[in-house]
Scaffold this motif. Structure first.
Motif, PDB file in Angstrom:
ATOM      1  N   GLU A 110      86.472  86.526  49.251  1.00 32.77           N
ATOM      2  CA  GLU A 110      85.940  87.525  48.319  1.00 32.77           C
ATOM      3  C   GLU A 110      85.765  86.906  46.942  1.00 32.77           C
ATOM      4  N   ASN A 111      84.598  87.161  46.346  1.00 35.91           N
ATOM      5  CA  ASN A 111      84.215  86.651  45.028  1.00 35.91           C
ATOM      6  C   ASN A 111      83.910  85.150  45.016  1.00 35.91           C
ATOM      7  N   GLN A 112      83.785  84.548  46.190  1.00 34.78           N
ATOM      8  CA  GLN A 112      83.359  83.152  46.261  1.00 34.78           C
ATOM      9  C   GLN A 112      81.929  83.027  45.758  1.00 34.78           C
ATOM     10  N   VAL A 113      81.670  82.032  44.898  1.00 39.10           N
ATOM     11  CA  VAL A 113      80.355  81.857  44.285  1.00 39.10           C
ATOM     12  C   VAL A 113      79.394  81.211  45.276  1.00 39.10           C
ATOM     13  N   PHE A 114      78.139  81.691  45.288  1.00 35.94           N
ATOM     14  CA  PHE A 114      77.111  81.106  46.147  1.00 35.94           C
ATOM     15  C   PHE A 114      76.881  79.637  45.789  1.00 35.94           C
ATOM     16  N   VAL A 115      76.574  78.836  46.788  1.00 33.28           N
ATOM     17  CA  VAL A 115      76.191  77.443  46.568  1.00 33.28           C
ATOM     18  C   VAL A 115      74.704  77.391  46.208  1.00 33.28           C
ATOM     19  N   ARG A 116      74.386  76.710  45.118  1.00 33.42           N
ATOM     20  CA  ARG A 116      72.978  76.586  44.734  1.00 33.42           C
ATOM     21  C   ARG A 116      72.332  75.448  45.523  1.00 33.42           C
ATOM     22  N   MET A 117      71.163  75.704  46.063  1.00 35.63           N
ATOM     23  CA  MET A 117      70.454  74.728  46.876  1.00 35.63           C
ATOM     24  C   MET A 117      69.691  73.729  45.992  1.00 35.63           C
ATOM     25  N   PRO A 118      69.432  72.522  46.514  1.00 30.10           N
ATOM     26  CA  PRO A 118      68.700  71.519  45.719  1.00 30.10           C
ATOM     27  C   PRO A 118      67.328  71.996  45.272  1.00 30.10           C
ATOM     28  N   PHE A 119      66.681  72.839  46.069  1.00 29.71           N
ATOM     29  CA  PHE A 119      65.330  73.289  45.718  1.00 29.71           C
ATOM     30  C   PHE A 119      65.319  74.531  44.830  1.00 29.71           C
ATOM     31  N   GLU A 120      66.497  75.080  44.532  1.00 32.58           N
ATOM     32  CA  GLU A 120      66.556  76.253  43.656  1.00 32.58           C
ATOM     33  C   GLU A 120      66.614  75.798  42.209  1.00 32.58           C
ATOM     34  N   MET A 165      68.843  81.943  44.105  1.00 31.95           N
ATOM     35  CA  MET A 165      69.595  83.048  44.698  1.00 31.95           C
ATOM     36  C   MET A 165      71.047  82.837  44.281  1.00 31.95           C
ATOM     37  N   ASP A 166      71.368  83.307  43.096  1.00 34.58           N
ATOM     38  CA  ASP A 166      72.717  83.148  42.541  1.00 34.58           C
ATOM     39  C   ASP A 166      73.527  84.413  42.783  1.00 34.58           C
ATOM     40  N   GLY A 167      74.825  84.260  42.759  1.00 33.45           N
ATOM     41  CA  GLY A 167      75.698  85.422  42.928  1.00 33.45           C
ATOM     42  C   GLY A 167      77.016  85.028  43.560  1.00 33.45           C
ATOM     43  N   LYS A 168      77.721  86.008  44.087  1.00 33.20           N
ATOM     44  CA  LYS A 168      79.001  85.759  44.749  1.00 33.20           C
ATOM     45  C   LYS A 168      79.187  86.762  45.879  1.00 33.20           C
ATOM     46  N   PHE A 169      80.033  86.419  46.811  1.00 29.39           N
ATOM     47  CA  PHE A 169      80.261  87.262  47.975  1.00 29.39           C
ATOM     48  C   PHE A 169      81.175  88.431  47.627  1.00 29.39           C
ATOM     49  N   GLY A 170      80.770  89.616  48.066  1.00 31.52           N
ATOM     50  CA  GLY A 170      81.572  90.814  47.818  1.00 31.52           C
ATOM     51  C   GLY A 170      81.456  91.786  48.976  1.00 31.52           C
ATOM     52  N   TYR A 171      81.928  91.380  50.141  1.00 33.92           N
ATOM     53  CA  TYR A 171      81.737  92.202  51.341  1.00 33.92           C
ATOM     54  C   TYR A 171      82.544  93.496  51.331  1.00 33.92           C
TER      55      TYR A 171
END
Length: 451
Positions: free
Chosen positions: A236-246, A257-263
């Motif tokens: 929970e609240n783990q930050v998204f990994v940014r991709m090389p093409f982003e 596509m930035d953000g964090k997980f909040g299931y």
């Protein structure tokens, strides 16, 4: 009439008549060149059963010239859902002339509305990372980690943005579960029209509102199961990994596509949506009685259809069922279906309810079994995945539900397998199919208790 308009009219009608479970299209009568399209995310991909909307502008030279296509499901320009579907709405496809392709992949007059949508849908794969140019050349261990991370965040944002956020907007529901207080102001459309949604006092053309609500109810169990499965893969609240093409833009709305997980939050919000949709359908009965009292056309239409449909089934012994109105309300139909002798339904009595809105047929009925069912096309809440031949004809809805019950050799389609446990058994091994039949027969035998 212009040949371009004639072709577009035909292509729109072909898709609308096909009852395609993955594609939907609509336009205003006065502007057929401006089309809205909905793609339902393919099964077994991170986009599964998400609602992705696109706008399409067709030039006067169509089909000689390609349309302009923009993605609308971007969280206000803040979310890039695919290497080829940008946060700003750009869709990169060679047939649209927005991406350089191989010889023969460019636009031609043989292309059309449906082929464009299918091409966009093909981008929504189980491994969307591979859509990025240079993917094959850079298929390193680090790259494979990125592929997994990319799928994880696409699934989260599909649930959060394309499903939960979209349905909250349609319902007028805040993330905290409270309702937005609407105040109608001068604007396009009206609050009573199901094809319009209000935002800031202005009503916008939203032709897929009712469709998304009904499909949400179909796939509700799948959404919950997905949330439970995905939350085990992240913290929970783990930050998204940014991709090389982003890439980040010059402002806060970069092509990422930035953000964090909040299931945990998604689980709470999606349950609030389900509760709100149930409450909405329960209000239709009282609204219908008021419509009946005011002698409105929709009430007279449903009353007439009830009488005609009841007489039809009474005179037609081939379909063993009976109809009633709940409290003489033509907006609430009760259907009693009797299982045919010498079939798996033999000895069963199945009850289901059709609830109608005062905006019928633009707003389609909500159908739900009152009898507990164990069926691969009926979810745990009793909502069936069925198809009416004529959406405006209530008899077609009833016949569609009966066809689900009586179907003996259905073709496999994961988009209609809305009961997860029953579907696994039905389409599993011979032993699992026998277990399915056993549980199905047990439900049939117990159905008389709920008559």
């Amino acid at each position: 009439m212009n040949q371009s308009i004639l072709r577009l009219t035909r292509e729109l009608a072909d898709i609308q008549k096909s009852h395609d479970l993955s594609l939907a299209v609509a336009c205003r009568d006065q502007d057929i060149r401006s089309i809205k399209a909905l793609i339902v995310g393919p099964p077994e991909t991170p986009y599964e059963f998400g609602f992705f909307e696109f706008s399409m502008k067709f030039p006067k030279e169509y089909p000689g010239k390609a349309p302009t296509v923009n993605a609308l499901t971007t969280n206000g320009g803040r979310c890039r859902f695919n290497p080829n579907i940008y946060a700003g709405g750009k869709v990169c496809l060679s047939i649209l002339g927005t991406w350089r392709g191989e010889r023969g992949e460019e636009w031609s007059s043989a292309q059309g509305l449906e082929s464009i949508l299918i091409s966009i849908q093909s981008l929504m794969s189980s491994n969307p990372y591979e859509n990025e140019p240079g993917y094959e050349a850079a298929n390193t261990p680090h790259d494979k980690d990125n592929q997994k991370a990319y799928v994880l965040k696409i699934r989260h944002e599909t649930l959060r943005i394309s499903i939960i956020q979209r349905l909250e907007e349609y319902i007028g529901l805040k993330p905290d579960g409270t309702y937005i207080v609407r105040q109608a102001e001068e604007g396009e459309g009206s609050e009573s029209d199901p094809q319009y949604v209000e935002e800031g006092g202005v009503y916008f053309f939203e032709p897929f509102k009712d469709l998304c609500k009904r499909k949400f109810l179909w796939y509700y169990d799948t959404y919950l199961a997905s949330i439970e499965a995905e939350k085990e893969k992240v913290t929970e609240n783990q930050v998204f990994v940014r991709m090389p093409f982003e890439m980040s833009g010059g402002n806060s709305m970069g092509n990422t596509m930035d953000g964090k997980f909040g299931y945990n939050e998604l689980d709470r919000r999606i349950k609030n949506i389900r509760k709100a949709l149930d409450e909405e359908a329960m209000k239709w009965g009282p609204e219908g009685m008021l419509s009946l009292k005011n002698e409105e056309g929709v009430a007279a239409n449903l009353q007439r259809q009830f009488e005609q449909t009841k007489n039809y089934f009474k005179e037609n012994d081939s379909v063993p069922l009976d109809l009633d109105l709940e409290d003489k309300n033509p907006f609430i139909w009760q259907v009693h279906y009797f299982g045919r002798p010498m079939t798996n339904l033999d000895g069963g009595l199945f009850n289901f309810t059709l609830r109608f809105s005062v905006r019928f047929p633009e707003e389609q009925p909500r159908v739900q079994f009152n009898t507990p069912m164990f069926h691969h096309k009926i979810n745990k809440d009793g909502i069936p995945a069925y198809f009416p031949r004529k959406p405006e004809d209530v008899r077609s809805h009833i016949e569609g539900v009966v066809n689900v019950l009586e179907e003996e050799d259905p073709a496999y389609d994961p988009r209609t397998q809305i009961n997860i446990d029953a579907s696994k058994l039905y389409w599993g091994t011979k032993e699992e199919r026998r277990e399915y039949n056993k549980q199905f027969r047990r439900a049939v035998q117990r159905s008389i208790e709920y008559a």
